[in-house]
Design an enzyme around this catalytic site. Structure first.
Site, short mmCIF file in Angstrom:
data_model
loop_
_atom_site.label_atom_id
_atom_site.label_comp_id
_atom_site.label_asym_id
_atom_site.label_seq_id
_atom_site.Cartn_x
_atom_site.Cartn_y
_atom_site.Cartn_z
N ASP A 186 -2.60 33.83 31.41
CA ASP A 186 -1.85 34.78 30.59
C ASP A 186 -2.76 35.68 29.76
OD1 ASP A 186 0.70 34.11 31.46
OD2 ASP A 186 0.88 32.49 30.01
N SER A 207 5.33 27.96 25.99
CA SER A 207 5.43 26.91 27.00
C SER A 207 5.99 25.62 26.41
CB SER A 207 4.06 26.63 27.62
OG SER A 207 3.59 27.74 28.33
#
Length: 441
Positions: A325, A27
């Site tokens: 996730d 990210s």
């Protein structure tokens, strides 16, 4: 990505021991590349994850006129410079912008293109084309951006930017860092304050990184704002290790008797280590220790060791965004725990790289574990004496998180398993097996 090829995973003969340094956070790597491309001047980046998803971001900004000179370093990460388009804006692309499998690239790109007078078609692979995009286009249209088709919820979508963007206050229907970031990036160029309110906290890497590029932001628990118009300037960013990747090594260590690991230089952003809190509630031997910061991102170590007695727990819906996730690997750990583990408010898993929710239920069923969905919640009834049946074959459905989860089921289990389409791990953790092998040698 093909699911035809199967990879076999036999039980590890040795416990996992020693110290691991993980690849850069995916990210943060995306944002470092994308924000540097938007900025005026040359940014220096280090620790950038070298994966297919991040390379999708690199390829797209290169098409748009940024100069990217990132090369593999000794530790396998990417390091170098990105010279952004700054006040000149991106150039008109001559071909569609292919985001591959990367939802982050596609959704953040929509906000990046919003303030510029160019037309660009955003597309991706078959998996990405199935993922919802209306959540992003809706608020950007309120700011003045045009999309064709206007009601499209799936890629490919053609975007026409607006040079006079309107600042808005947007109440997001779900907690999504990708949605929030797209609106904030457009808000950088809108006159006034742009605000995103969320029903639950999501990852805040954007709010922490934008000030490094000269943009004033505020970040609350469920609210983020940016004040524009602002000129982004170059910055130097060092990307810490990825906690989502760490979760898989942690689970392997917890489930493999005799294991003891220290994971160094990993991001300890509170919005990213919900898996640590969940494993603690299950009774796992795990702890994190802050050692410093990269910019405004906390970094440190995670220590973890094998745990013989795990218990089921409940994960409230407000914590879901911090483990989105990691639910697959946490569900596998829960399969070894005594009692029922409940993950509340997990419907978003149906629109990830796969229908991740159904895939978890189907995969655990192959292990002989009862798991079911009810009212948007995932229930896993664990078995501390879990024995994997012989001949189990898992399908990743092109989902890298599932690929690593089912690999760990075989590596820490009692009999080999096969995983179809395991190569999809290249989007986030290409050296996953190499790291496992090193830690077991």
């Amino acid at each position: 990505m093909s699911n035809e090829k199967s990879t076999a995973f036999a039980p590890l003969t040795s416990p996992l021991k020693g110290t691991a340094k993980l690849p850069g956070d995916k990210s943060i790597s995306h944002r470092a590349v994308l924000f540097a491309a938007m900025a005026e001047g040359m940014s220096h980046l280090a620790g950038v994850l070298d994966s297919e998803d991040v390379r999708s971001s690199i390829n797209v900004v290169t098409q748009l006129g940024a100069k990217v000179d990132l090369l593999p370093s000794d530790d396998g990460s990417l390091e170098g410079t990105v010279t952004g388009w700054g006040s000149n804006g991106p150039i008109q692309p001559t071909e569609p912008l292919d985001c591959g499998n990367s939802g982050t690239t596609a959704r953040l790109l929509m906000g990046m293109l919003a303030p510029w007078g160019i037309e660009a078609t955003i597309t991706g692979d078959d998996s990405l084309k199935r993922r919802p995009m209306r959540r992003n286009t809706a608020p950007l249209m309120k700011m003045g951006v045009q999309f064709k088709p206007a009601e499209a919820d799936h890629l490919p979508i053609t975007e026409n930017g607006c040079k006079q963007l309107r600042a808005i206050t947007y109440d997001a229907p779900m907690a999504s860092a990708q949605l929030k970031t797209a609106v904030l990036l457009a808000g950088v160029y809108a006159k006034g304050k742009t605000t995103v309110n969320e029903p639950a906290p999501s990852r805040n890497h954007t709010e922490l990184m934008l000030p490094e590029f000269g943009v004033t932001t505020t970040a609350g628990t469920r609210v983020a704002t940016v004040t524009g118009p602002a000129l982004m300037h170059a910055s130097d960013i060092i990307v810490p290790g990825d906690p989502s990747s760490a979760a898989f090594l942690c689970a392997a260590a917890i489930l493999k008797p005799g294991s003891a690991l220290t994971i160094e230089n990993v991001s300890l952003n509170p919005a990213r280590i919900g898996f640590v809190r969940t494993l603690e509630r299950m009774g796992a031997n795990i702890a994190e220790h802050r050692t410093g910061a990269e910019g405004k991102e906390y970094v440190g170590t995670i220590t973890v060791s094998s745990t013989g007695s795990l218990r089921g727990c409940e994960v409230p819906s407000q914590h879901f965004a911090s483990i989105i996730d990691e639910v697959p690997i946490l569900a596998l750990v829960a399969a070894h725990a005594k009692g029922v583990t409940v993950f509340r408010g997990v419907s978003e898993l149906r629109v990830k790289e796969s229908d991740r929710l159904q895939a978890i239920i189907d995969g655990l069923d192959k292990l002989g574990v009862d798991a079911w969905e009810e009212g948007g919640n995932l229930f896993v009834e664990g078995d501390p004496g879990l024995e994997i049946p012989e001949g189990v074959v898992f399908d990743t459905h092109g989902d890298h998180r599932l690929a690593m989860t089912w690999a760990i089921a075989g590596l820490t289990g009692n009999t080999p398993v096969e995983v179809k389409g395991f190569d999809c791990i290249n989007v986030s953790y290409p050296n996953f097996l190499t790291d496992i092998e090193r830690l077991c040698s």
